[in-house]
Enzyme design. Structure first.
Site, mmCIF file in Angstrom:
data_model
loop_
_atom_site.group_PDB
_atom_site.id
_atom_site.type_symbol
_atom_site.label_atom_id
_atom_site.label_comp_id
_atom_site.label_asym_id
_atom_site.label_seq_id
_atom_site.Cartn_x
_atom_site.Cartn_y
_atom_site.Cartn_z
ATOM 1 N N PRO A 11 0.786 -1.243 0.120
ATOM 2 C CG PRO A 11 0.173 -0.905 2.260
ATOM 3 C CD PRO A 11 1.026 -1.792 1.351
ATOM 4 C CG MET A 12 3.478 2.590 -1.758
ATOM 5 S SD MET A 12 4.635 2.510 -2.970
ATOM 6 C CE MET A 12 5.342 4.259 -2.909
ATOM 7 C CD GLU A 13 -3.127 8.206 1.248
ATOM 8 O OE1 GLU A 13 -4.028 7.313 1.133
ATOM 9 O OE2 GLU A 13 -3.594 9.582 1.365
ATOM 10 C CD GLN A 72 -2.694 -0.665 5.240
ATOM 11 O OE1 GLN A 72 -2.460 0.450 5.181
ATOM 12 N NE2 GLN A 72 -1.776 -1.379 5.706
ATOM 13 C CB CYS A 102 1.044 4.934 9.198
ATOM 14 S SG CYS A 102 0.973 6.694 8.446
ATOM 15 C CG ASN A 203 7.536 -3.871 2.990
ATOM 16 O OD1 ASN A 203 7.181 -3.124 3.798
ATOM 17 N ND2 ASN A 203 7.638 -3.561 1.688
ATOM 18 N N GLY A 204 10.519 -3.968 2.576
ATOM 19 C CA GLY A 204 11.508 -2.893 2.859
ATOM 20 C C GLY A 204 12.640 -3.263 1.946
ATOM 21 N N GLY A 227 7.196 -2.404 -2.544
ATOM 22 C CA GLY A 227 6.524 -1.023 -2.699
ATOM 23 C C GLY A 227 7.258 -0.259 -3.536
#
Ligand SMILES: Cc1cc2nc3c(=O)[nH]c(=O)nc-3n(C[C@H](O)[C@H](O)[C@H](O)COP(=O)(O)O)c2cc1C
Length: 315
Positions: A11-13, A72, A102, A203-204, A227
């Site tokens: 997810p990337m707001e 999410q 977040c 992740n990362g 991401g």
């Protein structure tokens, strides 16, 4: 790598909205997406808001190319999150993901996101409440960082999520205090994996096939969430699977950029479209000289018609 890993789109707001999910999942290689977070305070989010953020709900919670999209939620009130999760399930959500990662100060000040990693007992209560509110066949997952200020509660948090009923835990291998500064500490994910019985997703900082190999090896995970690396290189998931030729092998970005740009026209004011496109170009230019050139042409331009001419003029 033994066998292909499962690959999830992060997810990337503010960038990775349903338009970009559509474009990136058409390229291929992705098993599932998680939507950008939907903020829950003390009331039920109206269905039209859920459907605006995750229009894939109208299509069986899948992108046009058939990749599942899991909405999410972000919040701290177990009962209210549960009510909203039930509403999502009623809309046909493929699952419900909970945001405990977040790092934004305003979000954390309002007791949302990574700040909750200081309260493992609350994490457990939130997941248990959400788990109880949605049908058994709707998975509940959680996404966490290594901690808020430090990593001292990492395993307490992971166990709390698993005890509460999370069926999968994504670990972004940095603390809130780390922000997005490299490195991501993939070895810490291995500790989480040993502490819980449920699948753990690493992740990362996975930008290349080699990063993916090392992340899988260091974390011991069988799944990755991608991401910025996938947004910068839409062919990365295929390349990790050993399919496709990868960037630099003549892949043409223009049809992808055009699909994104045209999609934005449907629900963005003209003045907001250039910013979204420039954000994507800003990541793409790490990999693609053509994106670098386009970005240089439009970086100081805010007018949609001019941006369109400068990026797509030759189409
Ligand atoms: C612009 C931006 C927006 C993000 N929005 C969310 C979000 O809505 N929910 C969430 O759980 N993580 C969010 N993240 C974190 C990413 O999902 C991911 O954990 C992080 O970028 C590390 O992965 P990467 O190095 O592959 O990008 C966001 C990250 C960025 C850069």
């Amino acid at each position: 790598m033994t066998g292909a890993p499962r690959l999830l789109l992060a997810p990337m707001e503010g960038l990775l909205d349903h338009h970009l999910r559509d474009v990136l999942t058409r390229v291929g290689g992705l098993d599932r997406c998680v939507s950008e977070f939907i903020r829950v305070t003390d009331r039920l989010v109206p269905d039209h808001v859920f459907l605006r953020r995750v229009p894939e709900l109208r299509r069986g919670s899948r992108t046009a190319s058939g990749v599942p999209v899991r909405p999410q939620l972000l919040g701290s009130d177990p009962a209210c999150l549960a009510d909203n999760a039930a509403a999502l399930a009623a809309l046909g959500a493929e699952g419900v993901d909970l945001n405990f990662g977040c790092p934004a100060r305003t979000v954390n000040r309002h007791r949302g996101g990574a700040v909750l990693l200081d309260e493992p007992e609350l994490l457990r209560a939130i997941v248990a409440s959400v788990r109880a509110a949605v049908p058994r066949d709707v998975p509940v997952s959680a996404k966490m960082r290594l901690g808020y200020r430090d990593e001292s509660r990492l395993l307490d948090c992971a166990r709390a999520l698993a005890d509460g009923g999370a069926q999968e835990i994504v670990v972004h291998a940095r603390t809130q205090a780390d922000g997005y500064r490299p490195p991501a500490r993939w070895d810490r994910i291995a500790r989480v994996r040993q502490a819980v019985q449920v699948p753990v997703v690493a992740n990362g900082e996975v930008w290349t096939v080699d990063d993916a190999r090392r992340c899988l090896a260091e974390s011991g995970c069988a799944a990755l969430m991608l991401g910025r690396g996938l947004v910068a290189d839409p062919w990365l998931a295929l390349a990790i699977r050993g399919e496709g030729a990868g960037p630099g092998a003549g892949e043409d970005l223009r049809p992808l950029l055009r699909a994104f740009w045209d999609g934005l026209a449907g629900d963005f004011a003209e003045r907001h479209r250039p910013g979204r496109l420039k954000q994507w170009l800003n990541l793409l230019r790490r990999r693609f000289p053509a994106a670098q050139a386009a970005w240089e042409r439009v970086r100081a331009v805010d007018d949609a018609a001019t941006v369109e001419r400068l990026v797509f003029g030759a189409d």
